[in-house]
Write a protein that holds these residues in place. Structure first.
Motif: not given
Length: 64
Positions: A24-45
């Motif tokens: 997920l690449k956000m507008l502020d430049g932050t990039v999150f990579t991980g495993i998503f569960i049911d459309g939500k951010c996981p606890k690890f990434g």
């Protein structure tokens, strides 16, 4: 996939929500990579900030 707010998601879907490995690449430049569960951010990434700081570990709402 471009979202309404121009956030970009690249990855797997299940039942029309983020599911499985993705980035997920956000507008502020932050990039999150991980495993998503049911459309939500996981606890690890992995988060890379606009300043190129890298964090790997437990996350909540895409924040370390």
């Amino acid at each position: 996939m471009y979202m309404i707010d121009n956030t970009i998601y690249e990855g797997s879907f299940e039942n029309d929500v983020f599911s499985g490995y993705g980035t997920l690449k956000m507008l502020d430049g932050t990039v999150f990579t991980g495993i998503f569960i049911d459309g939500k951010c996981p606890k690890f990434g992995r988060i890379i900030t606009e300043e190129h700081d890298i964090y790997e570990g437990e996350v909540e709402d895409f924040k370390p």
